[in-house]
Design an enzyme around this catalytic site. Structure first.
Site, PDB file in Angstrom:
ATOM      1  N   ARG A 129      -4.057  -5.131   7.997  1.00  0.00           N
ATOM      2  CA  ARG A 129      -3.933  -3.743   7.559  1.00  0.00           C
ATOM      3  C   ARG A 129      -2.472  -3.358   7.351  1.00  0.00           C
ATOM      4  O   ARG A 129      -2.132  -2.593   6.449  1.00  0.00           O
ATOM      5  CB  ARG A 129      -4.570  -2.797   8.591  1.00  0.00           C
ATOM      6  CG  ARG A 129      -4.265  -1.330   8.318  1.00  0.00           C
ATOM      7  CD  ARG A 129      -5.117  -0.401   9.160  1.00  0.00           C
ATOM      8  NE  ARG A 129      -5.029  -0.655  10.579  1.00  0.00           N
ATOM      9  CZ  ARG A 129      -4.011  -0.258  11.352  1.00  0.00           C
ATOM     10  NH1 ARG A 129      -2.992   0.396  10.839  1.00  0.00           N
ATOM     11  NH2 ARG A 129      -4.029  -0.518  12.640  1.00  0.00           N
ATOM     12  N   TYR A 181      -6.186  12.363 -15.923  1.00  0.00           N
ATOM     13  CA  TYR A 181      -7.388  11.602 -15.578  1.00  0.00           C
ATOM     14  C   TYR A 181      -8.303  12.451 -14.693  1.00  0.00           C
ATOM     15  O   TYR A 181      -7.854  13.182 -13.805  1.00  0.00           O
ATOM     16  CB  TYR A 181      -6.966  10.319 -14.875  1.00  0.00           C
ATOM     17  CG  TYR A 181      -8.069   9.535 -14.224  1.00  0.00           C
ATOM     18  CD1 TYR A 181      -9.212   9.176 -14.939  1.00  0.00           C
ATOM     19  CD2 TYR A 181      -7.976   9.148 -12.898  1.00  0.00           C
ATOM     20  CE1 TYR A 181     -10.231   8.452 -14.341  1.00  0.00           C
ATOM     21  CE2 TYR A 181      -8.981   8.412 -12.292  1.00  0.00           C
ATOM     22  CZ  TYR A 181     -10.112   8.074 -13.016  1.00  0.00           C
ATOM     23  OH  TYR A 181     -11.118   7.365 -12.419  1.00  0.00           O
ATOM     24  N   ASP A 256       2.039   8.527 -13.649  1.00  0.00           N
ATOM     25  CA  ASP A 256       0.967   7.541 -13.721  1.00  0.00           C
ATOM     26  C   ASP A 256       1.180   6.755 -15.010  1.00  0.00           C
ATOM     27  O   ASP A 256       0.984   7.259 -16.111  1.00  0.00           O
ATOM     28  CB  ASP A 256      -0.390   8.244 -13.731  1.00  0.00           C
ATOM     29  CG  ASP A 256      -1.555   7.263 -13.639  1.00  0.00           C
ATOM     30  OD1 ASP A 256      -1.415   6.127 -14.142  1.00  0.00           O
ATOM     31  OD2 ASP A 256      -2.600   7.633 -13.090  1.00  0.00           O
ATOM     32  N   LYS A 281      -6.485  -2.182 -14.089  1.00  0.00           N
ATOM     33  CA  LYS A 281      -6.401  -2.304 -15.535  1.00  0.00           C
ATOM     34  C   LYS A 281      -5.558  -3.512 -15.949  1.00  0.00           C
ATOM     35  O   LYS A 281      -5.980  -4.648 -15.811  1.00  0.00           O
ATOM     36  CB  LYS A 281      -5.856  -1.017 -16.139  1.00  0.00           C
ATOM     37  CG  LYS A 281      -6.892   0.098 -16.298  1.00  0.00           C
ATOM     38  CD  LYS A 281      -7.332   0.707 -14.993  1.00  0.00           C
ATOM     39  CE  LYS A 281      -8.184   1.960 -15.192  1.00  0.00           C
ATOM     40  NZ  LYS A 281      -8.654   2.514 -13.914  1.00  0.00           N
TER      41      LYS A 281
END
Length: 470
Positions: A129, A181, A256, A281
């Protein structure tokens, strides 16, 4: 759990050397220690020394150590210039330590925990983690592409955006581009609002965007969040101008950059403080992995973002890091090919009489073509269009055979969708209408297939509607 270090594991080397000497192999023990201490170059890679890490890349990380619960807590960065092109560097390995077996690819450290040398001596990693060698390798590769000092890899792009909002506190205000978005809108409007953080939507596109941003700012404004080009309207924001306004007011600017990828646009170099990518992406590129990344140059920002990532457990898992590392090696090839295809498809759509408007940032007739060209190296791989008929638009989306009807973009596959019903469905219809967001808009996310095949598929989809209507 503690934060990872990126220095070489001295305790492990010392233990190996001690074992060899005890077994009667004193010469071998000396050779291991000497090899570890020396910095050598193999196949163009500078290997790590015991106390510092130096790489022949645009961004190199060096670690200094303080003790917090046995953790490595401080990280410094240095920057060197590489003579190699980014396409070359992305193919190379960025393993935190040299693999003893000479693996051609970074191994998957599929483990939850890491054993420590002793009760009061700590290794580079202790709990996945908090850090994992495979994640470190991916973060370094992303930093290569973005040209940043530090990258943090998250489980999704939304997890990365959520970490950015953790920089705001109750009573603060976030200014968001009014064409963003749908997931970002949902995060700010539904989640941040419950934490006492307000959101204001501002039209930041075009040459007047910085003036509108400045006029919208209040003393409570702490973060500005934008996309450029926006998705799916392909509106272009003046990132340099927005950055200048933010710096004058002491406000963070987050960009972004998912639609462009770091190969076509580098917002940090334009003045942004934080860059976020949905690495699902272009970085991963095969529609098989979810990931997000945050890129920064400020060590202070990096530490705050890392704290949230570690505290909330949103770091990217080792297997996903491995898949993302595989994808990043071909990113330059994929982006180049997909962008060429997109240009051809955009020109095809412009010639169609049943297409009322084409939205593509790389088109010479785009309203802000000059602005986009001043800050980006291409128009990207997403093109949108309207038909003036919601029925026709939905028919074209449904009738294509080579395009997958799905959200997302940046994949080897070509994708198509109606954003109002899919990627941007989280934005209420009345809000979309107020922002001139057409309900009949179709988003085409172009892949690496043969462009004439894709055009022929779109052609038959349009033609079948004419046939069905006659």
């Amino acid at each position: 759990s503690s934060k990872r270090r990126t220095t070489a594991p001295m305790a492990d080397v010392a233990a190996i050397a001690a074992f060899l000497e005890a077994a009667g192999f004193a010469d071998a023990a000396s050779a291991v220690t000497a090899k570890f201490d020396a910095t050598t170059t193999t196949n163009g890679h500078v290997e790590e020394e015991a106390s510092t890490t130096t790489t022949t890349t645009e961004t190199a990380s060096m670690t200094t150590t303080t003790t917090t619960n046995g953790a490595a807590a401080a990280k410094a960065t240095t920057t060197t210039q590489s003579p190699l092109a980014v396409e070359t560097r992305l193919v190379q390995s960025y393993a935190p330590v040299k693999d003893p077996y000479g693996a051609a690819n970074m191994p998957i450290y599929q483990t939850a925990t890491f054993a420590q040398p002793s009760a009061d001596a700590f290794g580079d990693y202790d709990y996945t983690r908090s850090g994992n060698p495979t994640r470190t390798a991916f973060e370094r590769a992303v930093a290569e592409a973005e040209g940043c000092a530090r990258c943090l890899a998250f489980s999704t792009g939304m997890a990365a955006l959520s970490a950015v909002t953790r920089l705001a506190k109750a009573g603060d205000e976030i200014l968001l581009s009014d064409d963003s978005y749908g997931g970002t809108y949902r995060l700010l409007a539904k989640v941040c609002a419950r934490a006492g953080i307000s959101t204001k939507y501002v039209a930041m596109d075009g040459p007047d965007g910085p003036k509108r941003l400045e006029a919208a700012m209040t003393p409570a404004t702490s973060i500005v969040m934008v996309e450029s080009p926006t998705n799916p309207m392909m509106r272009v924001c003046d990132l340099r101008g927005l950055a200048e306004v933010c710096k004058q007011r002491g406000v963070l600017l987050e960009v972004d950059n998912t639609v462009m990828s770091p190969l076509l646009q580098k917002p940090l170099q334009l003045g942004a403080d934080i860059v976020v990518h949905s690495a699902t992406k272009f970085f991963c590129g095969h529609s098989d992995t979810m990931a997000g990344v945050i890129c920064v140059d400020s060590p202070a920002l990096a530490e705050k973002l890392y704290f949230s990532q570690n505290a909330e457990g949103t770091g990217l898992a080792p297997l996903d890091c491995f898949l993302a590392l595989r994808g990043i090696k071909t990113m330059a090839l994929r982006v180049e090919k997909a962008q060429r295809n997109t240009v051809e498809i955009a020109e095809y759509l412009k010639r169609r009489p049943d297409v009322t408007k084409v939205y593509y940032a790389g088109s010479p007739d785009h309203a802000d073509a000059a602005l986009h060209a001043s800050q980006a190296a291409g128009g990207g791989c997403v093109v949108c269009f309207t038909t003036g008929s919601l029925e026709l638009s939905k028919h074209v989306v449904s009738a294509t055979q080579l395009f997958h009807i799905t959200v997302s973009f940046g994949s080897v596959h070509s994708l198509i969708s109606c954003p109002c019903d899919m990627s941007h469905a989280s934005i209420p219809a009345e809000v979309r209408a107020s922002r001139d967001f057409p309900e009949d808009i179709v988003r085409v996310c172009v892949g690496i297939e043969h462009a004439p095949d894709l055009i022929a598929d779109l052609d038959q989809a349009f033609a079948s509607f004419v046939t069905a209507s006659s």
